[in-house]
Motif scaffolding. Structure first.
Motif, PDB file in Angstrom:
ATOM      1  N   LEU B  50       0.830  -1.202   0.000  1.00 17.36           N
ATOM      2  CA  LEU B  50       0.000   0.000   0.000  1.00 17.36           C
ATOM      3  C   LEU B  50       0.864   1.251   0.000  1.00 17.36           C
ATOM      4  O   LEU B  50       0.634   2.188  -0.768  1.00 17.36           O
ATOM      5  CB  LEU B  50      -0.913  -0.017   1.222  1.00 17.36           C
ATOM      6  N   LYS B  54       0.891   4.034  -2.855  1.00 15.86           N
ATOM      7  CA  LYS B  54       0.580   5.436  -2.563  1.00 15.86           C
ATOM      8  C   LYS B  54       1.652   6.350  -3.119  1.00 15.86           C
ATOM      9  O   LYS B  54       1.357   7.409  -3.674  1.00 15.86           O
ATOM     10  CB  LYS B  54       0.455   5.637  -1.052  1.00 15.86           C
ATOM     11  N   VAL B  57       1.299   6.490  -6.909  1.00 16.29           N
ATOM     12  CA  VAL B  57       0.174   7.328  -7.344  1.00 16.29           C
ATOM     13  C   VAL B  57       0.521   8.804  -7.160  1.00 16.29           C
ATOM     14  O   VAL B  57       0.208   9.634  -8.018  1.00 16.29           O
ATOM     15  CB  VAL B  57      -1.109   6.950  -6.579  1.00 16.29           C
ATOM     16  N   ASN B  81      -6.308  -6.669  -0.566  1.00 12.64           N
ATOM     17  CA  ASN B  81      -6.554  -5.365   0.044  1.00 12.64           C
ATOM     18  C   ASN B  81      -7.231  -4.435  -0.961  1.00 12.64           C
ATOM     19  O   ASN B  81      -6.738  -4.216  -2.066  1.00 12.64           O
ATOM     20  CB  ASN B  81      -5.210  -4.767   0.496  1.00 12.64           C
ATOM     21  N   ILE B  82      -8.382  -3.885  -0.543  1.00 16.97           N
ATOM     22  CA  ILE B  82      -9.174  -3.103  -1.497  1.00 16.97           C
ATOM     23  C   ILE B  82      -8.446  -1.848  -1.946  1.00 16.97           C
ATOM     24  O   ILE B  82      -8.452  -1.498  -3.119  1.00 16.97           O
ATOM     25  CB  ILE B  82     -10.535  -2.728  -0.876  1.00 16.97           C
ATOM     26  N   GLU B  83      -7.775  -1.187  -1.005  1.00 20.39           N
ATOM     27  CA  GLU B  83      -7.134   0.068  -1.404  1.00 20.39           C
ATOM     28  C   GLU B  83      -5.975  -0.185  -2.371  1.00 20.39           C
ATOM     29  O   GLU B  83      -5.809   0.539  -3.349  1.00 20.39           O
ATOM     30  CB  GLU B  83      -6.657   0.858  -0.179  1.00 20.39           C
ATOM     31  N   LYS B  86      -7.459  -0.806  -5.712  1.00 20.25           N
ATOM     32  CA  LYS B  86      -7.945   0.398  -6.380  1.00 20.25           C
ATOM     33  C   LYS B  86      -6.797   1.207  -6.955  1.00 20.25           C
ATOM     34  O   LYS B  86      -6.893   1.735  -8.058  1.00 20.25           O
ATOM     35  CB  LYS B  86      -8.711   1.266  -5.378  1.00 20.25           C
ATOM     36  N   VAL B  90      -5.851   2.364 -10.799  1.00 20.40           N
ATOM     37  CA  VAL B  90      -5.492   3.712 -11.235  1.00 20.40           C
ATOM     38  C   VAL B  90      -4.238   3.662 -12.107  1.00 20.40           C
ATOM     39  O   VAL B  90      -4.174   4.245 -13.178  1.00 20.40           O
ATOM     40  CB  VAL B  90      -5.252   4.628 -10.004  1.00 20.40           C
ATOM     41  N   ARG B  94      -3.782   4.197 -16.322  1.00 20.52           N
ATOM     42  CA  ARG B  94      -2.881   5.250 -16.783  1.00 20.52           C
ATOM     43  C   ARG B  94      -1.853   4.732 -17.791  1.00 20.52           C
ATOM     44  O   ARG B  94      -1.535   5.380 -18.767  1.00 20.52           O
ATOM     45  CB  ARG B  94      -2.207   5.867 -15.562  1.00 20.52           C
ATOM     46  N   LEU B 120     -21.699  -4.712  -7.543  1.00 22.26           N
ATOM     47  CA  LEU B 120     -20.724  -3.628  -7.515  1.00 22.26           C
ATOM     48  C   LEU B 120     -19.362  -4.091  -8.016  1.00 22.26           C
ATOM     49  O   LEU B 120     -18.631  -3.336  -8.652  1.00 22.26           O
ATOM     50  CB  LEU B 120     -20.621  -3.050  -6.106  1.00 22.26           C
ATOM     51  N   ILE B 121     -19.044  -5.346  -7.732  1.00 23.99           N
ATOM     52  CA  ILE B 121     -17.775  -5.880  -8.225  1.00 23.99           C
ATOM     53  C   ILE B 121     -17.840  -6.091  -9.732  1.00 23.99           C
ATOM     54  O   ILE B 121     -16.912  -5.767 -10.467  1.00 23.99           O
ATOM     55  CB  ILE B 121     -17.414  -7.184  -7.477  1.00 23.99           C
ATOM     56  N   ARG B 127     -15.787  -1.514 -15.503  1.00 21.57           N
ATOM     57  CA  ARG B 127     -15.304  -0.143 -15.619  1.00 21.57           C
ATOM     58  C   ARG B 127     -13.811  -0.115 -15.924  1.00 21.57           C
ATOM     59  O   ARG B 127     -13.362   0.614 -16.801  1.00 21.57           O
ATOM     60  CB  ARG B 127     -15.582   0.569 -14.296  1.00 21.57           C
TER      61      ARG B 127
END
Lengths: 418, 927
Positions: B50, B54, B57, B81-83, B86, B90, B94, B120-121, B127
Motif C-alpha cells: 500500500l 501510494k 500514485v 486489500n481493497i485500497e 484500487k 489507477v 494510466r 458492484l464488483i 469499468r
C-alpha cells in the motif's frame, strides 16, 4: 466530456494532473498561462480558452486554478459546475481546498477524482456516496491507519449509489438527535451618491445541519411562503409538494447541506439597515483630499448591526491617507490603494466615523474617478425579508429530535457610490 | 542494504522534504531507480504494498513517469486489500496504453470479476476493463458490454452504458454493434441508466434520431428522477429531437416579425413580392396546435428550472428558448437571473447566453434590468458582458435610467470598462433616435477627459454618430480637429482625420491646416493613420485643390517610399485617380464621385447578433465557432413527421388478455408438477408481465379470479392480550386475500373477543398516526360486542412497501397499538422477469424437520405470501411474489445441498424488504 484535469497554483506550477482518457501532455496548459498573463487580475482570466485541438475550461477557487481539458462539444456550464463540485468535495474532506491540502492528501484526491468521473462523465458526485467509498481523513484515523496499516477505502461496498435516496446512507445513528436550520439572508444593494437606493434585492438560503437517526421524513412550513419568489432546492425536496402546498417535505441528507436558496420577490421594498454619509473630495491644484465617512443604523427593527467592515478602492493618484477613526481600526495599502476599516458594532448613540485627509501626488491633477464604498455587516436574529419558519415536523421515526432555527441578515454585494 | 536505510529514512520525513531527497537519491542511484518500490511491491505485507502504491500514485499525480514499474505493479491486480487494488487500477488505466502486452496479464482478473455475484464488483470490473485502451481486447470488451447490458442490476447496466463510448473511441468499427447495445439500453426503464445511455448515444450515434422515438415519452417522464448530470445530457438531446419532430410553435408570429425587418440590399419590389407570398402562406397555414408530446416535454422540464445545478437550469432555459411558444419563454428569465448570484465563471457563461437571448426576446429580461447593474467589484469580463445585456435591453422607455447608470460607469477606475461603456452609449444612441443628441453631448464632454483612452474611445464613437447627421455638428468636428494635437491613440487619430476629410466642406478653413500638420508628422505615424492622411489629402485635393495641391503632392511622395506596401499601393492608386495626366483613364473623371460619395452610416451591432444559430448553452455558442462533435440544431420541419412513431405498442384487446389469464390459471393449478421446461416458464413470465400492467388498472373482478387460497395455515398474531386489555382480546392475521376496495392495501383480519361480563361498545379506530404515504381503510364501527362473543372484521392498510409499523388507536381502550407486520405484506402470485434487483444471499443449515422439499415450500409460503415457481432442478425451490402497493418483484430461491445445508437467495428491488425477508425465511427454515 472532461478529458483531463490540471491543478495550477498562483505561481503557475502544475501540481496535480489526472487523465480520464488518453494522456494529454501538460504543455496544453501553456495556452492557459498565456491567458493568465494577458489578464491583469486573476479573476479576469476567461473561463473558457480555446486552443487549436482542445478547449480549456477553468475555475479559480482559493488561489488554485482547476483547468479541465475538453476535446469536443460539451455545455461549458456542465464542466464549470462539476469543477466547483469537485472543490466543494475537497473542502468537505480536508476542511480547505488549498494547494497544501491537496498535496498532503494526494492519494485521497486521486481516489476521489477516480470515483467522481468515469471516462470524463460524472459518476458519483454526491458527497454521501463518496464518503462511503472513501472515508475522509481525520487525525484519529490517520494515526490508527499508520499503526494498524488499515486503509481509508471503505470495506463495504457502497449501497447508496443504488438507492432511491442517494443523498442519504442507511443505518445512520446518533445519541443526540438534532436538526438545526439557519436562515441567512443577504442584501445586495447599490446606493447612489445622494443615498437613494438604485437597486436592492434579498437573496436567502436555508442551510441545515441535520443529525437524525434512521430515515426521518421532515416537513418545514413557512408563515409567509408567498415572499419566496424564486427558489432552488436540494434534490431531496419533493417538488410537487412545494408546488401544491408550499411546504418543504424531504428526507434530509446526513450532516450539513443547503436545503434551499431563494430570492425574495422584487415587489417588496427592501429595508436597508444602514446608511452611509460620505464626503470624499479632491481640490484642483492642491495635493490634499478630504475624506469623511459616517455610518448609522436605519430600519434595523431594534437589532444591533455587527461586524461592520468598510472597504474602498481609492483612486490611483492617492499616495497615502491620514485618517482617524472614532472606533475600530483602519488600514490603507499604498500599493493596491485599498482602504479598509474594521468598524465592529454600530452604536446608535455614538455613530462611528472616519475622518482625515488623503495626500496626492504633487503636481498631478485631481482624479476623475469616484471611489465606491463596499460594506459588510451582520445582523443576528433577523431575516430582513420577514420570512418566518412556521413549524418543523418529523415523520417516520419515533424519537423526539431537538430542533433549532436561527435567523441572520448579512450584506451581500452592498455598494455605495460616491 | 542502502535501500533499506533509505527507505526507513524516507518514512520519517515529510513529503516536501521527501520529494527533494528522492530527487537527489534517485540521481545518485540512477541504476537502482525505483528498486525500493519494486521490493515493497513484491513483499508479502499489504501495508508495504500500500505504501508503495501510494507513493507511485503521488508520482503519477505530479506527472512523473513511473512506467518502468509496470510489471511489478500489475502483479498486484488480484491483491486482497481493497485500497491496493484500487490504486493498482489507477495505475493500470494510466499506463496500459504504453505497455499493451503486459497489460494483458491483468485481463483475466477482470473477466473473473465480471462473473461475480456482487453487482458492484461486476460493475467495477467492467469499468476498469473498458478503460484499458488496448486494441487487442476489443472483442473481450464487446462481449463484456453486451453481457452487462442485459445484467439484472441497473448499476451494472449503467456501467455498460459508460463503457460504450470508451470502446467506440478505441475502435470506431464496432459502431454498428454498439448501436444495437445502445438501442437495447435506451429501452431500459430505470433512471440510473437513462442519463448514461443518452450520453453514449450522443457520442456514438447522435444522428440516429429514430432510436429515440419509442423512448421519447419514457425519457420525458423519467427526467425529473435522473441524476443531475444525466438530466443535462438528456435535455440537450431532446431539444434536438423536438426540433426535428414538432412544428414551430411561433410559426405565425415569426413570419410577421421577419417581414418587418428590411433586408439591407433588398429592393422594394422584391419586398412586396415577399410580403404577398407570406400573406398567402399565412392564409394557407392551419391554426397551430401543439403536439401533446411537445407539450409533455415542456411540462416535464419546467420543474428542473428549480435545480441547484446551474448546468441543468441552463439546459432547461435553452430548451425553452428553442422550443417553447413565445408567451411561455418568459419563465426562464427568473431562473437565469438567479444563476447570476453564483460563482463568477457561472455568471460569465450565463451572461453570454443572456446576451444572445436579449437580442431575440428583449421583453423577457426587461423586468430584471436592475439585476444587470454593474458593481465596481465585478471582474472586468463580467462588467463588459453586463454592459452588453444592458445595451440590448435599452428601449425608449428605460433609456433615461440606463444612460444615468452609464454615466456613473464612465467614472470607473477600470479603463477597459470605461471604454466599453462609451461604446455602449454609442450603440444606444444609434438605436434610439430620441437620445442621440444627449448622448453626443455627453460624449463631447468626455473629450476633455484627462485619460487618453477615454478620449480616444469617445472620438471613435462620435465619428460613428456624426456620420448619421453631419450637417448639424460642424462645431464638434472643429473641436475634434483641435484634439489631433494631443491625442496619441492611432485609432482615434485616424478617426478624426477621416471625419475631417469626409466633411471637409463643413470645415473649409481648418481642414487644409490639419493636413499641413499631418504632412509634417507623416513619417512617424502608425499605418492606419498614414492611410487616413492619404485619404484626407485626396479628398482635400478634389474639393480645394488650390490650397492643398502642393501638400497633397508632398504627402503622396512620402507615401511612395513608405516601408509598408499597402501605403505605397494606396498612394499610387490615388495619384492615378486624382491627378489628371494624359494617360489617366476614364475613372479619374469620376474621382470626386468616388471619394466623396455619400456613405451609409455604420450600424452598431451587438457581437451577439445571430449567435443563436448555435444551440444555446453549448461550447460552440460560447466560442462562436463550431466545436468538434457539435450537432447542429435542426430547423423546424415544414410539416410535422408522423407522431405515431412515438406510440409504444398497445397491448392486445381485452378478450385476448382474458384467454391468457385463464391459461395462466390452469398453469397455476398444475404448478406443483415440475415437468415444465425452461422455455415454457420463460413464456409464462412474459405473459405475467402483461398481467401486471393490467393489474394496475385495478379491475377487481380480474383480481379475484387470480387469487388463490394461501397454502399453509394462517398464523394468528396477538395484538392485545385479554388481561392487559381488561377482558378484551384482539388478534389479527393476514388473510392473504386481496382487499377489494383498494388493491394497494393489505387485508388484515382482526378478531375481537370480549371476555368480560359486560358489553363493549363502539369499537373503532381513531387517529391513525401514520407515516407519509401510508393509508388505512378502517372497518365499520362495531357498535356492541356482547359478553363472551367475538367478532371478526377486515381492515385494509397500505404500507407503501415500507417496513414501518402502522400506529393507530382503538377507541375506548386508549391503547396505542403498533402492528409490526410489514414483512408479510406480499400478496398475489407473480412470476416476473428479473429487473434490476438487489441480491442477498445467505447460507443456512436447515432445521431438522425440513427434510424434504414439501416442508420447505410450506415453511416459506407460511412466512411470506409467495407462490412457487416451477424450475428444472429438484435441488432448488423458487418462489416469486410482489409487494402490494408498488408491485416490486420479489424472488426467492432456496438451494438445498448435502448435509442439511442450504443457500437462500432473495432478489428484490427494495433492499430493506429483501433483508427482512431473508431474516424471516432463515428463521422459519432453520427451526
Amino acid at each position: 466530456m472532461i478529458h483531463s484535469l490540471f491543478l495550477v497554483n498562483a505561481s503557475g506550477d502544475i501540481f496535480l494532473e489526472k487523465h480520464w482518457k488518453s494522456v494529454v501532455s501538460r504543455s496544453v496548459c501553456d495556452y492557459f498561462f498565456e491567458a493568465v498573463e494577458r489578464a491583469t487580475e486573476p479573476e479576469n482570466v476567461p473561463p473558457v480558452i480555446p486552443t487549436p485541438h482542445h478547449c480549456l475550461i477553468n475555475v479559480l477557487r482559493q488561489r488554485v486554478y482547476f483547468v479541465a481539458v475538453i476535446q469536443s462539444e460539451v455545455p461549458p456550464l456542465f464542466v464549470i459546475e462539476f469543477l466547483h463540485r469537485v472543490v466543494d468535495t475537497f473542502q468537505d474532506y480536508f476542511g480547505v481546498c488549498t494547494e497544501a491540502a491537496v498535496k498532503d492528501n494526494v492519494v485521497v484526491v486521486y481516489e476521489l477524482l477516480e470515483e467522481m468521473l468515469d471516462n470524463g462523465f460524472p459518476l458519483a458526485t454526491e458527497s454521501n456516496i463518496l464518503k462511503e467509498l472513501i472515508k475522509p481523513p481525520t487525525i484519529l484515523r490517520t494515526v490508527v491507519n499508520t499503526i494498524t496499516g488499515s486503509t481509508n477505502v471503505g470495506e463495504q461496498l457502497p449501497t447508496g449509489q443504488l438507492s432511491v435516496v442517494p443523498w442519504r446512507r442507511t443505518g445512520v445513528k446518533y445519541t443526540n438527535n438534532e436538526a438545526y436550520f439557519d436562515v441567512v439572508e443577504e442584501i445586495d444593494a447599490i446606493i447612489d451618491k445622494s443615498g437613494s437606493t438604485i437597486t436592492a434585492e434579498i437573496q436567502g438560503v436555508i442551510d441545515a445541519c441535520v443529525k437524525l437517526t434512521g430515515m426521518p421524513d421532515l416537513t418545514l412550513s413557512f408563515m409567509n411562503p408567498r415572499l419566496l419568489d424564486d427558489v432552488s432546492f436540494h434534490p431531496c425536496v419533493r417538488f410537487k409538494r412545494w408546488e401544491a402546498e408550499r411546504i418543504l417535505s424531504f428526507v434530509p441528507p446526513d450532516g450539513n447541506f443547503r436545503l434551499l436558496s431563494y430570492h425574495v420577490s422584487s415587489q417588496n421594498l427592501v429595508a436597508i439597515p444602514v446608511y452611509v454619509k460620505h464626503n470624499i473630495s479632491f481640490r484642483e491644484g492642491s495635493s490634499q483630499g478630504r475624506f469623511e465617512l459616517t455610518l448609522g443604523p436605519k430600519q434595523t427593527m431594534g437589532k444591533a448591526v455587527e461586524s461592520v467592515l468598510v472597504s474602498s478602492q481609492l483612486p490611483r493618484g492617492v499616495l497615502n491617507a491620514n485618517l482617524s477613526p472614532s472606533q475600530g481600526t483602519y488600514t490603507f495599502d499604498p500599493v493596491t490603494k485599498l482602504l479598509s476599516w474594521d468598524v465592529g458594532k454600530i452604536n446608535p448613540q455614538k455613530l462611528p466615523s472616519l475622518k482625515g485627509s488623503m495626500s496626492l501626488q504633487t503636481g498631478a491633477s485631481k482624479p476623475d474617478e469616484n471611489p465606491t464604498i463596499n460594506l459588510q455587516f451582520k445582523i443576528q436574529q433577523l431575516a430582513v425579508s420577514g420570512l418566518k419558519v412556521n413549524r418543523l415536523d418529523m415523520y417516520g421515526e419515533k424519537y423526539k429530535p431537538f430542533k433549532g432555527i436561527k435567523y441572520m441578515t448579512k450584506a451581500g454585494k452592498f455598494q455605495v457610490r460616491t | 542494504m542502502i535501500h533499506l536505510i533509505m527507505d526507513t529514512f524516507l518514512r520519517y520525513l515529510k513529503e516536501r522534504e521527501q520529494e527533494q531527497l528522492v530527487k537527489i537519491l534517485s540521481f545518485m542511484f540512477y541504476i537502482f531507480r525505483h528498486d525500493d518500490l519494486k521490493e515493497m511491491l513484491d513483499s508479502n505485507k499489504d501495508s508495504l504494498k500500500l505504501e508503495a502504491m501510494k507513493r507511485i500514485v503521488a508520482m503519477i499525480a505530479r506527472g512523473k513517469n513511473t512506467s518502468d514499474l509496470f510489471p511489478a505493479v500489475v502483479k498486484n491486480v488480484a491483491c486482497k486489500n481493497i485500497e491496493v487494488k484500487k490504486l493498482v487500477y489507477v495505475y493500470l488505466v494510466r499506463y496500459a496504453e504504453e505497455q499493451q502486452d503486459l497489460a494483458l496479464l491483468s485481463i483475466s482478473t477482470f473477466q473473473r470479476g465480471l462473473k461475480d455475484p456482487n453487482q458492484l464488483i461486476r460493475a467495477s470490473a467492467l469499468r476498469v476493463l473498458s478503460s484499458i485502451r488496448v486494441t487487442i481486447i476489443v472483442p473481450i470488451m464487446m462481449l463484456a458490454i453486451k453481457e452487462a447490458a442485459s445484467d439484472m442490476s441497473p448499476y451494472v447496466r449503467k456501467t455498460a452504458a459508460h463503457a460504450i463510448p470508451k470502446l467506440h473511441s478505441l475502435d470506431p468499427e464496432q459502431k454498428d454493434q454498439l448501436i444495437e447495445v445502445i438501442e437495447k439500453l435506451l429501452a431500459d426503464k430505470t433512471t440510473l441508466v437513462a442519463g448514461s445511455v443518452v450520453m453514449a448515444f450522443e457520442e456514438v450515434c447522435p444522428d440516429r434520431i429514430d432510436l429515440i422515438h419509442k423512448n421519447y415519452r419514457k425519457l420525458c417522464n423519467l427526467l425529473i428522477d435522473v441524476e443531475e448530470w444525466g438530466q443535462v445530457v438528456i435535455i440537450n438531446m431532446l431539444t434536438r429531437y423536438a426540433r426535428t419532430q414538432f412544428l414551430n410553435p411561433n410559426i405565425n408570429e415569426s413570419l410577421l416579425e421577419d417581414s418587418s425587418e428590411k433586408a439591407f440590399y433588398a429592393s422594394d419590389d422584391e419586398e412586396d413580392e415577399d410580403k404577398k407570398a407570406e400573406a398567402a402562406a399565412l392564409v394557407k397555414r392551419k391554426p397551430y396546435v401543439m403536439d401533446p408530446d411537445h407539450r409533455l416535454l415542456l411540462r416535464n422540464t419546467k420543474p428542473l428550472l428549480q435545480s441547484r445545478n446551474a448546468a441543468v437550469v441552463m439546459a432547461v432555459a435553452q430548451l425553452y428558448f428553442h422550443l417553447a411558444p413565445k408567451a411561455e419563454v418568459g419563465i426562464i428569465a427568473k431562473a437565469l437571473v438567479r444563476l447570476m448570484r453564483s460563482h463568477s465563471e457561472v455568471q460569465y457563461v450565463v451572461l453570454q447566453n443572456v446576451a444572445t437571448m436579449t437580442i431575440k426576446r428583449r421583453g423577457m429580461f426587461e423586468p430584471y434590468l436592475k439585476s444587470f447593474y454593474i458593481r465596481s467589484t465585478d471582474p472586468t469580463q463580467i462588467k463588459i458582458l453586463k454592459l452588453e445585456v444592458l445595451t440590448n435591453l435599452a428601449n425608449e422607455t428605460n433609456i433615461s435610467t440606463i444612460l444615468r447608470e452609464f454615466q456613473t460607469y464612465i467614472k470607473s477606475m477600470d479603463k477597459d470598462f470605461v471604454a466599453a461603456s462609451i461604446q455602449a452609449i454609442g450603440r444606444c444612441a444609434t438605436n434610439i433616435g430620441e437620445v442621440r443628441d444627449t448622448c453626443l453631448n455627453g460624449l463631447v464632454q468626455l473629450l476633455s477627459n484627462r485619460d487618453e483612452l477615454v478620449v480616444a474611445e469617445s472620438v471613435v464613437v462620435i465619428k460613428k454618430l456624426l456620420q448619421m447627421q453631419p450637417e448639424q455638428h460642424s462645431d464638434i468636428i472643429k473641436h475634434m480637429a483641435k484634439l489631433i494635437d494631443n491625442i496619441q491613440v492611432p485609432m482615434a487619430r485616424a478617426s478624426i482625420l477621416w471625419l475631417i476629410g469626409e466633411y471637409c466642406e463643413h470645415v473649409p478653413k481648418i481642414a487644409p491646416d490639419v493636413l499641413r500638420k499631418m504632412a509634417k508628422t507623416f513619417t512617424n505615424e502608425e499605418d492606419i493613420v498614414k492611410l487616413q492622411i492619404i485619404n484626407l489629402a485626396a479628398k482635400l485635393y478634389l474639393t480645394n485643390s488650390k490650397q492643398t495641391k502642393l501638400l497633397t503632392q508632398y504627402v503622396l511622395n512620402l507615401a511612395k517610399y513608405d516601408q509598408n506596401y499597402d501605403i505605397r499601393d494606396r498612394a499610387r492608386f490615388i495619384r492615378q485617380l486624382i491627378v489628371p495626366t494624359d494617360k489617366s483613364g476614364a475613372l479619374s473623371k469620376y474621382a470626386k464621385k468616388l471619394f466623396l460619395a455619400l456613405k451609409p452610416a455604420p450600424v452598431l451591432e451587438s457581437p451577439f447578433k445571430d449567435r443563436d444559430h448555435f444551440q444555446l448553452g453549448s461550447l460552440s455558442h460560447l466560442l462562436n465557432a463550431k466545436a468538434g462533435g457539435y450537432q447542429e440544431l435542426p430547423e423546424w420541419p415544414e410539416s410535422a413527421p408522423d407522431p405515431s412513431v412515438r406510440n409504444v405498442e398497445v397491448k392486445d384487446s381485452v378478450c385476448a388478455r382474458r384467454t391468457v389469464l385463464t391459461g395462466k390459471a390452469v398453469k397455476n393449478q398444475k404448478s406443483s408438477s415440475e415437468s415444465e421446461s425452461e422455455s415454457e416458464s420463460s413464456e409464462s413470465e412474459d405473459e405475467s408481465e402483461e398481467e401486471s400492467e393490467e393489474e394496475s388498472e385495478s379491475d377487481t373482478n380480474i383480481r379475484k379470479k387470480k387469487t388463490i387460497a394461501p397454502s399453509g395455515s394462517i398464523k394468528m398474531y396477538e395484538l392485545l392480550h385479554r388481561i392487559t386489555g381488561e377482558g378484551l382480546a384482539v388478534e389479527y392475521c393476514f388473510s392473504r386475500q386481496p382487499f377489494s376496495p383498494d388493491p394497494n392495501m393489505v387485508a388484515v383480519q382482526i378478531q375481537f373477543t370480549n371476555n368480560t361480563n359486560s358489553e363493549t361498545k363502539n369499537l373503532h379506530i381513531e387517529e391513525p398516526r401514520l407515516q407519509s404515504g401510508m393509508r388505512i381503510r378502517e372497518f365499520a364501527e362495531i357498535e356492541v360486542l356482547a359478553a363472551g362473543e367475538s367478532v371478526t372484521v377486515v381492515m385494509g392498510i397500505d404500507f407503501c412497501d415500507s417496513t414501518q409499523a402502522a400506529n393507530f388507536q382503538l377507541k375506548d381502550l386508549k391503547f396505542s397499538l403498533a402492528f409490526n407486520l410489514t414483512k408479510r405484506c406480499f400478496l398475489s402470485l407473480f412470476t416476473g422477469k428479473l429487473m434490476g434487483m438487489n441480491e442477498i444471499s445467505e447460507k443456512l443449515t436447515l432445521g431438522e424437520k425440513c427434510v424434504n422439499e414439501h416442508v420447505i415450500v410450506e415453511r416459506v409460503t407460511a412466512t411470506a405470501n409467495l407462490s412457487r415457481v416451477p424450475c428444472g432442478s429438484d435441488k432448488e425451490c423458487r418462489f416469486a411474489g410482489k409487494t402490494v402497493s408498488s408491485g416490486c418483484l420479489v424472488l426467492v430461491t432456496v438451494t438445498t445441498k448435502e448435509g442439511g445445508r442450504a443457500q437462500l437467495t432473495v432478489n428484490c428491488e427494495k433492499m430493506v424488504i429483501g433483508t427482512m425477508l431473508v431474516k424471516d425465511i432463515m428463521q422459519a427454515l432453520s427451526q
